[in-house]
Enzyme design. Structure first.
Site, PDB file in Angstrom:
ATOM      1  N   TYR A 286      -1.975  -0.583  10.689  1.00 28.59           N
ATOM      2  CA  TYR A 286      -2.281  -1.250   9.402  1.00 28.59           C
ATOM      3  C   TYR A 286      -1.133  -0.989   8.426  1.00 28.59           C
ATOM      4  O   TYR A 286      -0.558  -1.920   7.865  1.00 28.59           O
ATOM      5  CB  TYR A 286      -3.612  -0.735   8.838  1.00 28.59           C
ATOM      6  CG  TYR A 286      -3.691  -0.867   7.339  1.00 28.59           C
ATOM      7  CD1 TYR A 286      -3.432   0.233   6.517  1.00 28.59           C
ATOM      8  CD2 TYR A 286      -3.955  -2.093   6.739  1.00 28.59           C
ATOM      9  CE1 TYR A 286      -3.460   0.113   5.145  1.00 28.59           C
ATOM     10  CE2 TYR A 286      -3.990  -2.219   5.362  1.00 28.59           C
ATOM     11  CZ  TYR A 286      -3.740  -1.108   4.565  1.00 28.59           C
ATOM     12  OH  TYR A 286      -3.758  -1.234   3.198  1.00 28.59           O
TER      13      TYR A 286
ATOM     14  N   SER B 137       0.823  -1.213   0.000  1.00 27.44           N
ATOM     15  CA  SER B 137       0.000   0.000   0.000  1.00 27.44           C
ATOM     16  C   SER B 137       0.856   1.262   0.000  1.00 27.44           C
ATOM     17  O   SER B 137       1.987   1.244   0.492  1.00 27.44           O
ATOM     18  CB  SER B 137      -0.881  -0.022   1.261  1.00 27.44           C
ATOM     19  OG  SER B 137      -1.429   1.240   1.516  1.00 27.44           O
TER      20      SER B 137
ATOM     21  N   LYS C 191       2.191  -3.405   6.627  1.00 23.80           N
ATOM     22  CA  LYS C 191       2.626  -3.460   5.217  1.00 23.80           C
ATOM     23  C   LYS C 191       4.136  -3.197   5.136  1.00 23.80           C
ATOM     24  O   LYS C 191       4.870  -3.870   4.409  1.00 23.80           O
ATOM     25  CB  LYS C 191       1.872  -2.431   4.370  1.00 23.80           C
ATOM     26  CG  LYS C 191       0.373  -2.637   4.292  1.00 23.80           C
ATOM     27  CD  LYS C 191       0.007  -3.918   3.565  1.00 23.80           C
ATOM     28  CE  LYS C 191      -1.491  -4.049   3.367  1.00 23.80           C
ATOM     29  NZ  LYS C 191      -1.885  -5.309   2.736  1.00 23.80           N
TER      30      LYS C 191
HETATM   31  C1  WQD Z   1      -9.407   9.742   1.101  1.00 23.14           C
HETATM   32  C2  WQD Z   1      -9.583  11.242   1.302  1.00 23.14           C
HETATM   33  C3  WQD Z   1      -9.936  11.860   3.584  1.00 23.14           C
HETATM   34  C4  WQD Z   1     -13.826   9.873   4.037  1.00 23.14           C
HETATM   35  C5  WQD Z   1      -6.914   4.610   3.102  1.00 23.14           C
HETATM   36  C6  WQD Z   1      -5.725   3.752   3.488  1.00 23.14           C
HETATM   37  C7  WQD Z   1      -5.170   3.067   2.269  1.00 23.14           C
HETATM   38  C8  WQD Z   1      -6.274   2.289   1.628  1.00 23.14           C
HETATM   39  C9  WQD Z   1      -7.341   3.284   1.165  1.00 23.14           C
HETATM   40  C10 WQD Z   1      -6.576   0.089   2.499  1.00 23.14           C
HETATM   41  C11 WQD Z   1      -8.848  11.773   2.530  1.00 23.14           C
HETATM   42  C12 WQD Z   1     -11.168  12.170   2.753  1.00 23.14           C
HETATM   43  C13 WQD Z   1     -12.631  10.325   3.517  1.00 23.14           C
HETATM   44  C14 WQD Z   1     -14.828  10.809   4.409  1.00 23.14           C
HETATM   45  C15 WQD Z   1     -13.390  12.598   3.711  1.00 23.14           C
HETATM   46  N1  WQD Z   1      -6.822   1.371   2.547  1.00 23.14           N
HETATM   47  N2  WQD Z   1     -12.422  11.666   3.355  1.00 23.14           N
HETATM   48  N3  WQD Z   1     -14.565  12.140   4.234  1.00 23.14           N
HETATM   49  O1  WQD Z   1      -7.211   7.467   3.966  1.00 23.14           O
HETATM   50  O2  WQD Z   1      -6.431   8.065   1.597  1.00 23.14           O
HETATM   51  O3  WQD Z   1      -6.446   5.683   2.326  1.00 23.14           O
HETATM   52  O4  WQD Z   1      -7.860   3.894   2.355  1.00 23.14           O
HETATM   53  O5  WQD Z   1      -6.021  -0.562   1.661  1.00 23.14           O
HETATM   54  O6  WQD Z   1      -4.140   2.193   2.673  1.00 23.14           O
HETATM   55  O7  WQD Z   1      -4.713   4.589   4.016  1.00 23.14           O
HETATM   56  O8  WQD Z   1      -8.597   6.829   1.939  1.00 23.14           O
HETATM   57  O9  WQD Z   1     -10.930   7.139   1.272  1.00 23.14           O
HETATM   58  O10 WQD Z   1     -10.371   7.147   3.760  1.00 23.14           O
HETATM   59  O11 WQD Z   1      -9.701   9.093   2.337  1.00 23.14           O
HETATM   60  O12 WQD Z   1     -13.189  13.818   3.562  1.00 23.14           O
HETATM   61  O13 WQD Z   1     -15.938  10.436   4.890  1.00 23.14           O
HETATM   62  O14 WQD Z   1     -10.970  11.485   1.537  1.00 23.14           O
HETATM   63  O15 WQD Z   1      -9.680  12.904   4.519  1.00 23.14           O
HETATM   64  O16 WQD Z   1      -8.368  13.080   2.213  1.00 23.14           O
HETATM   65  P1  WQD Z   1      -7.134   7.127   2.531  1.00 23.14           P
HETATM   66  P2  WQD Z   1      -9.990   7.496   2.360  1.00 23.14           P
END
Ligand code: WQD
Length: 338
Positions: A150, A125, A154
């Site tokens: 998590y 990841s 990795k």
């Molecule tokens: C993306 C953006 C949030 C939800 C994680 C893991 C990665 C993989 C994918 C497992 C950020 C914003 C999110 C919400 C928001 N996981 N957001 N409101 O954190 O980049 O990655 O998930 O394999 O390893 O790190 O993904 O989709 O949670 O967030 O504003 O309700 O969307 O702040 O900027 P992230 P995400």
């Protein structure tokens, strides 16, 4: 190379990869403990491909049960997806995350050694890069302290695999660093199907779009980005799946240990994604600006030139495609896959 053991093969990325493997003439064997997947996904894989792959309901931390799979099948390669993957949950359950994710990886490489299986793709990841010093990220950028257990699992598994490779350089090991997988299978039969309230952005937006959730919280609009919201590299899950098939081809050339970023090479802000979803699906997504989320980085996206140069692979689908497919899946499965 024909028989591919896919651990976590009923999950969001695993099931799409099984479909891509079948489409390219491989013989996937699925193992999944159904902790974060449903057996109904197997029926849907069959509906889409008219093939029902061999399935073992096994927790791959159980070496004895997993060994039976190696005894019963001539395995040519393993794609290892199985693992806990909720960033937030990992902060509260570090013991479970380290135990489950490290044990399952160690069981796989131990059995590969015992049964002479030489090819492994590991689902890593972008979190292994920690807080990026610069973007876009390249594979030679330092792997540093992840921002959560998590991500740390990795980092540790990548380190374990590098040492396993040093001990046996006849192995071919690919570390695939995914950025942000989004979207769904175009049929609407498979997609991101989180338990409970989605942590990730697009499933949350999709549930707002069908009225299951009221309003999106945008976690912070004071980042140093074009519109102040976080920037990510959102890649269609079908593109990601096809990246695994391209990697298998590469392993057939005995490359040893290789590392690839699988992303689109483009950064998209949270609000850009929301607007793309609204435009692609002719819906309105109500949102409020909320405080930043603990552990979030401001900007994170990939340079994917190496995957294109060495695998001949690059992402084909657009953000709009992924938004359309995600919404189609959500409408067809308002309460998730049953
Ligand atoms: C993306 C953006 C949030 C939800 C994680 C893991 C990665 C993989 C994918 C497992 C950020 C914003 C999110 C919400 C928001 N996981 N957001 N409101 O954190 O980049 O990655 O998930 O394999 O390893 O790190 O993904 O989709 O949670 O967030 O504003 O309700 O969307 O702040 O900027 P992230 P995400």
């Amino acid at each position: 190379m024909k028989n591919i053991l896919v651990t976590g093969g009923l999950g969001f990325i695993g099931s799409e990869t099984v479909i891509a493997l079948l489409e390219k003439g491989y013989q996937p064997i699925i193992v999944d403990d159904l902790y974060n997947a449903k057996l109904a996904v197997l029926d849907r894989i069959e509906t889409i491909t008219h093939v029902r792959p061999k399935f073992y309901e096994v927790d791959v931390t159980d070496q004895a049960k997993t060994e039976k799979i190696f005894q019963e099948n001539q395995i040519d390669a393993v794609i290892h997806f199985a693992g806990y993957k909720a960033v937030g949950e990992s902060v509260y359950k570090p013991i479970e995350y380290y135990r489950n994710n490290l044990d399952s990886a160690l069981v796989i490489v131990d059995l590969m050694r015992k049964y002479g299986v030489k090819n492994l793709i590991f689902s890593s990841s972008a979190t292994v890069y920690g807080v990026p010093e610069r973007v876009p990220l390249v594979e030679t950028d330092p792997v540093s302290e992840a921002t959560n257990p998590y991500g740390e699992t990795k980092v540790m598994i990548e380190r374990i695999l590098k040492d396993v490779y040093k001990a046996d350089p006849t192995l071919n090991i690919a570390l695939l660093r995914y950025f942000n997988p989004i979207g769904a299978h175009p049929s609407g039969l498979l997609g991101e199907d989180p338990n409970g309230i989605p942590n990730n952005l697009l499933p949350y937006v999709s549930q707002v779009a069908i009225g299951k959730l009221k309003c999106l919280k945008v976690f912070g609009n004071d980042y140093p980005t074009p519109d102040g919201t976080g920037v990510r590299d959102f890649i269609h899950v079908v593109d990601l799946a096809e990246g695994h098939v391209a990697t298998l081809k590469k392993l057939e050339q005995n490359p040893g240990l290789v590392i690839y970023n699988l992303g689109t090479g483009k950064g998209t802000t949270v609000l850009e994604l929301v607007h793309a979803f609204e435009e692609a699906n002719h819906v309105k997504i109500p949102y409020v600006i909320a405080p930043r989320r603990e552990g979030d980085v401001a900007v994170n996206y990939a340079n994917c030139d190496k995957a294109y140069r060495e695998l001949g692979w690059k992402a084909r689908f657009t953000i709009a495609d992924a938004c359309r497919d995600a919404y189609h899946f959500q409408k067809m499965n308002p309460n998730g896959i049953q």
